[in-house]
Design a protein around this motif. Structure first.
Motif, PDB file in Angstrom:
ATOM      1  N   ALA A 295      16.822 -30.374  48.234  1.00  0.00           N
ATOM      2  CA  ALA A 295      17.224 -29.015  47.336  1.00  0.00           C
ATOM      3  C   ALA A 295      18.225 -29.504  46.275  1.00  0.00           C
ATOM      4  O   ALA A 295      18.214 -28.838  45.187  1.00  0.00           O
ATOM      5  N   ARG A 296      19.156 -30.507  46.585  1.00  0.00           N
ATOM      6  CA  ARG A 296      19.927 -30.800  45.596  1.00  0.00           C
ATOM      7  C   ARG A 296      19.303 -31.510  44.363  1.00  0.00           C
ATOM      8  O   ARG A 296      18.500 -32.541  44.493  1.00  0.00           O
ATOM      9  N   GLY A 297      19.613 -30.949  43.276  1.00  0.00           N
ATOM     10  CA  GLY A 297      18.881 -31.400  41.941  1.00  0.00           C
ATOM     11  C   GLY A 297      17.341 -30.946  41.900  1.00  0.00           C
ATOM     12  O   GLY A 297      16.864 -31.443  40.991  1.00  0.00           O
ATOM     13  N   ALA A 298      16.566 -30.403  42.648  1.00  0.00           N
ATOM     14  CA  ALA A 298      15.525 -30.009  42.525  1.00  0.00           C
ATOM     15  C   ALA A 298      15.293 -28.813  41.517  1.00  0.00           C
ATOM     16  O   ALA A 298      16.400 -27.863  41.257  1.00  0.00           O
ATOM     17  N   ARG A 299      14.265 -28.880  40.806  1.00  0.00           N
ATOM     18  CA  ARG A 299      14.107 -27.765  39.868  1.00  0.00           C
ATOM     19  C   ARG A 299      13.119 -26.501  40.598  1.00  0.00           C
ATOM     20  O   ARG A 299      12.022 -26.905  40.717  1.00  0.00           O
ATOM     21  N   VAL A 300      13.853 -25.446  40.638  1.00  0.00           N
ATOM     22  CA  VAL A 300      13.356 -24.399  41.242  1.00  0.00           C
ATOM     23  C   VAL A 300      12.976 -23.281  40.170  1.00  0.00           C
ATOM     24  O   VAL A 300      13.920 -22.965  39.635  1.00  0.00           O
ATOM     25  N   LEU A 301      11.845 -22.891  40.252  1.00  0.00           N
ATOM     26  CA  LEU A 301      11.321 -21.524  39.276  1.00  0.00           C
ATOM     27  C   LEU A 301      11.086 -20.248  40.087  1.00  0.00           C
ATOM     28  O   LEU A 301      10.319 -20.542  41.196  1.00  0.00           O
ATOM     29  N   ILE A 322      18.951 -15.106  46.378  1.00  0.00           N
ATOM     30  CA  ILE A 322      18.196 -16.106  46.388  1.00  0.00           C
ATOM     31  C   ILE A 322      18.713 -17.221  45.407  1.00  0.00           C
ATOM     32  O   ILE A 322      18.858 -18.276  45.722  1.00  0.00           O
ATOM     33  N   ALA A 323      18.807 -16.583  44.239  1.00  0.00           N
ATOM     34  CA  ALA A 323      19.421 -17.648  43.215  1.00  0.00           C
ATOM     35  C   ALA A 323      20.451 -18.161  43.450  1.00  0.00           C
ATOM     36  O   ALA A 323      20.763 -19.335  43.279  1.00  0.00           O
ATOM     37  N   VAL A 324      21.488 -17.474  43.914  1.00  0.00           N
ATOM     38  CA  VAL A 324      22.892 -17.900  44.495  1.00  0.00           C
ATOM     39  C   VAL A 324      22.754 -18.938  45.632  1.00  0.00           C
ATOM     40  O   VAL A 324      23.406 -20.146  45.377  1.00  0.00           O
ATOM     41  N   ARG A 325      22.192 -18.544  46.622  1.00  0.00           N
ATOM     42  CA  ARG A 325      22.072 -19.404  47.556  1.00  0.00           C
ATOM     43  C   ARG A 325      21.162 -20.823  47.146  1.00  0.00           C
ATOM     44  O   ARG A 325      21.566 -22.000  47.539  1.00  0.00           O
ATOM     45  N   LEU A 329      22.674 -24.930  47.054  1.00  0.00           N
ATOM     46  CA  LEU A 329      22.364 -25.896  47.579  1.00  0.00           C
ATOM     47  C   LEU A 329      22.254 -27.289  46.644  1.00  0.00           C
ATOM     48  O   LEU A 329      21.905 -28.097  46.944  1.00  0.00           O
ATOM     49  N   GLY A 330      22.580 -26.676  45.171  1.00  0.00           N
ATOM     50  CA  GLY A 330      22.396 -27.977  44.093  1.00  0.00           C
ATOM     51  C   GLY A 330      21.312 -27.775  43.356  1.00  0.00           C
ATOM     52  O   GLY A 330      20.886 -28.686  42.523  1.00  0.00           O
ATOM     53  N   ALA A 331      20.271 -26.717  43.587  1.00  0.00           N
ATOM     54  CA  ALA A 331      19.124 -26.583  42.901  1.00  0.00           C
ATOM     55  C   ALA A 331      19.373 -26.123  41.433  1.00  0.00           C
ATOM     56  O   ALA A 331      20.436 -25.566  41.013  1.00  0.00           O
ATOM     57  N   ALA A 332      18.417 -26.658  40.701  1.00  0.00           N
ATOM     58  CA  ALA A 332      18.632 -26.019  39.187  1.00  0.00           C
ATOM     59  C   ALA A 332      17.676 -25.003  39.022  1.00  0.00           C
ATOM     60  O   ALA A 332      16.375 -25.117  39.154  1.00  0.00           O
TER      61      ALA A 332
END
Length: 402
Positions: A295-301, A322-325, A329-332
Motif C-alpha cells: 500500500a505504501r507508494g501504491a497509486r490508488v484511484l 477512505i482517502a485519509v486512511r 498507509l502511504g498510498a498516492a
C-alpha cells in the motif's frame, strides 16, 4: 409582493420543497439560514423564477406569508446530539415578524418532542402569539430522496401531525396542494417519531447487509447473488445493498431525547456502518499485497466521491475517510468524479484525473466507491490493473467485490 409560502432553509430539505411548491403554482419565498449545500442548475432556477419563486431580500418578508416551513439542517453535534442551532435561529427570525393565523411547519429531522418543547416556546416568546390559538403549528417528516426520478414530492405521501386537530388540518390543506396523499398522524410526537423510524430503518438494514458483506467475503459467498435471489420473495423481504459506508443528511438517532433511553440496535448499526471505510481500506491493502504490491507508494484511484450516484452532494460521504486512511498507509491517492470538479480532504487538495481510462490503467488499484451512470464498468474492468467494486455493480467476475 406577498407570497403564499416561505421555505426557511434552502439546503437538501428545503430546496426540493420550494421546487415542488412552485411547480404546484404556489407563490414561494426562499430564505436561507446559513451556508447550505443545496444547489440548482441554471435551467432549474429559471423555471422556478418564472413560476413565482424569489429569494427573500430580508427577514421582514417572512411576516407576509400564510405558511412558513422550517427546513433548517440539524447536523450531529460533537456530543452526538442533534445541533438545533439553525432551527433556533430560523424560529427566532420568523417569530419576530409572524402574524396571527400563520401556519408554521417544521420539516427538519429532530427528536420526538422538539416541535412542542423547543420550537413552540421560541415562536410564542418572539411573537407574543399562542400556538394552537393564534397560529397553527405542525410537524412533517421530510421524505426527499435526492435524484429519485420515480418518487417525487408530488407522488410521495406526506405525513402531518399538528399541535391541535385544527393545526393538523391547516398543514394538511397546505400539503394537499403539493402531493396526491396526506396522512394525518395522531399528533406532533407521532409525526416526529415517523421520521426517526424511517431514518433508523435505513441505517439498521444497511448495517445488516454490510455485516453480511464481510461474512460472505470470508465464506467465499457471492452476497450480490444472495440478494438477487432473496428479493424474489414476494413478502417479508426488502433488498438493501452494502457499500463503503452510509452518507446523506439524515443521521441515525439512537437517543430518544429527554427520556434517557437509547436505541441499542441503532447504536450497534452505527458502529457497524462506521467501520466500513476502514474495512474497504483493509480489503484494498490485502488486494495489493496479494498482487505483490505494498500500500505504501501504491497509486490508488477512487471513482465517485459523492454519497449518492449521479449527484454532486458529498454530505457524509465515506470517500473522505477512505482517502485519509489510504494516505496514512502511504498510498498516492487520486480521484475521478464527473460531478466533483475539485476535492479536498483534511484541507489538502486531492489530485483529480481527467482521462479516466488512462488513469485506471496507470493506477495500481482502482476503487469504485460510487456508481455514476457515466461510468462504463465493463470498459473500466478491462483497463484497470486491479479493480475493487464496493457497490457490486460491475459484471460478475470483472472485479473484486466488497
Amino acid at each position: 409582493m406577498p407570497a403564499d409560502l416561505a421555505v426557511i432553509g434552502l439546503g437538501p430539505f428545503g430546496l426540493p420543497l420550494a421546487q415542488a411548491a412552485v411547480a404546484a403554482g404556489i407563490s414561494t419565498l426562499g430564505y436561507r439560514t446559513g451556508p447550505e449545500p443545496g444547489s440548482l442548475s441554471p435551467a432549474e432556477l429559471r423555471r422556478m423564477l418564472s413560476g413565482g419563486f424569489r429569494h427573500a431580500t430580508g427577514p421582514a418578508e417572512l411576516g407576509r406569508v400564510r405558511t412558513a416551513v422550517i427546513c433548517a439542517p440539524t447536523p450531529r453535534a460533537a456530543d452526538g446530539a442533534l445541533d438545533l442551532s439553525q432551527v433556533e435561529a430560523a424560529a427566532r427570525t420568523l417569530a419576530e415578524r409572524m402574524r396571527p393565523h400563520t401556519t408554521v411547519i417544521l420539516e427538519s429531522p429532530v427528536h420526538p418532542g422538539t416541535t412542542e418543547n423547543f420550537l413552540r416556546p421560541l415562536l410564542e416568546a418572539g411573537s407574543g402569539l399562542v400556538a394552537g390559538r393564534d397560529f397553527h403549528l405542525a410537524y412533517s417528516p421530510n421524505r426527499v430522496d435526492p435524484g429519485n426520478r420515480e418518487f417525487t414530492p408530488g407522488n410521495t405521501p406526506k405525513v402531518i401531525g399538528g399541535l391541535t386537530p385544527a393545526c393538523t388540518e391547516s398543514a394538511a390543506a397546505f400539503y394537499g396542494r403539493l402531493t396526491d396523499k396526506v396522512v394525518r398522524a395522531r399528533g406532533l410526537r407521532e409525526a416526529e417519531t415517523v421520521q426517526l423510524l424511517e431514518t433508523n430503518v435505513r441505517h439498521v438494514n444497511i448495517a445488516l447487509v454490510n455485516e453480511m458483506a464481510v461474512l460472505c467475503h470470508d465464506l467465499g459467498v457471492d452476497l450480490w447473488d444472495v440478494i438477487r435471489c432473496a428479493e424474489t420473495k414476494p413478502f417479508g423481504f426488502q433488498a438493501f445493498r452494502p457499500g463503503p459506508g452510509v452518507g446523506g443528511h439524515a443521521v441515525p438517532q439512537n437517543l430518544t431525547g429527554g427520556t434517557g433511553r437509547s436505541l441499542r440496535l441503532v447504536e450497534l448499526a452505527e458502529q457497524v456502518n462506521s467501520q466500513m471505510p476502514r474495512y474497504v481500506v483493509q480489503r484494498a491493502a490485502a488486494l495489493l499485497n496479494e498482487h505483490g504490491k505494498s500500500a505504501r507508494g501504491a497509486r490508488v484511484l477512487l471513482l465517485g466521491v459523492t454519497y449518492k450516484p449521479d449527484l454532486a452532494d458529498q454530505q457524509g460521504t465515506p470517500a473522505r475517510e477512505i482517502a485519509v486512511r489510504l494516505t496514512e498507509l502511504g498510498a498516492a491517492v487520486s480521484y475521478h468524479d464527473p460531478h466533483v470538479p475539485s476535492w479536498s480532504v483534511l484541507d489538502r487538495p486531492v489530485p483529480r484525473v481527467d482521462s479516466l481510462y488512462e488513469a485506471a490503467a496507470d493506477a495500481d488499484l482502482t476503487i469504485l466507491l460510487q456508481h455514476h451512470r457515466t461510468y462504463d464498468l465493463q470498459g473500466l474492468s478491462v483497463k484497470a490493473q486491479l479493480l475493487l467494486d464496493t457497490r457490486g455493480t460491475t459484471p460478475t467476475g470483472a472485479a473484486h467485490r466488497l
